[in-house]
Design a protein around this motif. Sequence first.
Motif, PDB file in Angstrom:
ATOM      1  N   THR A 180      -8.494   8.869  -7.213  1.00 10.08           N
ATOM      2  CA  THR A 180      -9.878   8.835  -7.298  1.00 10.08           C
ATOM      3  C   THR A 180     -10.542   9.621  -6.016  1.00 10.08           C
ATOM      4  O   THR A 180     -11.696   9.984  -6.471  1.00 10.08           O
TER       5      THR A 180
ATOM      6  N   ASP B 199      -6.624   1.294  -4.450  1.00 10.71           N
ATOM      7  CA  ASP B 199      -7.632   2.361  -3.875  1.00 10.71           C
ATOM      8  C   ASP B 199      -9.129   1.723  -3.505  1.00 10.71           C
ATOM      9  O   ASP B 199      -9.784   2.670  -3.435  1.00 10.71           O
TER      10      ASP B 199
ATOM     11  N   VAL C  52      -3.198   3.718   2.018  1.00 10.96           N
ATOM     12  CA  VAL C  52      -4.357   3.203   1.016  1.00 10.96           C
ATOM     13  C   VAL C  52      -3.595   2.094  -0.017  1.00 10.96           C
ATOM     14  O   VAL C  52      -2.682   2.105  -0.256  1.00 10.96           O
TER      15      VAL C  52
ATOM     16  N   SER D 177       0.855  -1.296   0.159  1.00  8.35           N
ATOM     17  CA  SER D 177       0.019   0.096  -0.055  1.00  8.35           C
ATOM     18  C   SER D 177       0.829   1.224  -0.036  1.00  8.35           C
ATOM     19  O   SER D 177       2.199   1.098   0.101  1.00  8.35           O
TER      20      SER D 177
ATOM     21  N   SER E 110      -5.785  10.095  -2.787  1.00  6.09           N
ATOM     22  CA  SER E 110      -5.271   8.784  -2.874  1.00  6.09           C
ATOM     23  C   SER E 110      -4.301   8.699  -3.904  1.00  6.09           C
ATOM     24  O   SER E 110      -4.158   9.373  -4.879  1.00  6.09           O
TER      25      SER E 110
END
Length: 250
Positions: free
Chosen positions: A129, A173, A169, A54, A125
């Motif tokens: 998005t 996503d 994140v 991530s 993010s």
Amino acid sequence: MPYKQIFARLYPAHDLATQTMSDLLTFLPDGRLNVAFSAVPEIVDLGLQAPTLSTLVISGAMRGNFQSATTPDGHYTLSIDTFPYLDKTEYWLTHTDHTNGKFKRAKLTSEGLPNQPNQPGVVASPAGTFFLVDDSGTVRLFRAADFEEAGTFQLTHANTANFIVALAVSDDDQFIAGLSSWKDIVLYNVGARRVAFVRQIRDGVGWYDLDLGYIIMVNSTEAIITVGISQSANDEQNARFSVNAFRFYP
């Protein structure tokens, strides 16, 4: 989502010198985790293949740079503006669409003094998005393109000594993992708009310092790894880093 803790260690903080978390937690070619918080690194088999990590979007090392964020394509920006009101400070979001010059605004619930230890913050993010906003411990998501609400979850409570220490994140996503100074892990499913997992870490070091937290997800949600340092970090004799790894089992 059931997770089993498969690794838990405490390390003296003075062993870290000037190394970064990305230096101390690395993956070997066979997928095993190399934990180099001591003179002799420990190898942890998470049972994963070809690990993807991530993106850490908020951590203590980054704090102070969260008053404005822009999507990777440069099309949208979300910023936090402060306005004095009576004896308080109000925080407002300003969304700017650089493709047409239009902007929108929304007020956060946070109110306080400009020098409070945990200011509201905003980040984009990795895929651009949505934006993530730390609103006094409540994480608010807004779609980047139109500033529409995209989800909300609570990691800490306002007006307490509990703060968001780190947020990450997943590479797609679809998931957000958060770590609080009171040692809570919260995993949020973005598409389903629900909290998927909550757990408090029990490691015997006390609450985590706001400035030195770290959390990563591996292969989206197959594993979660956290690092926190006790709030006695200014006491070199007693400061400890806590490293924990959790593995998802269906």
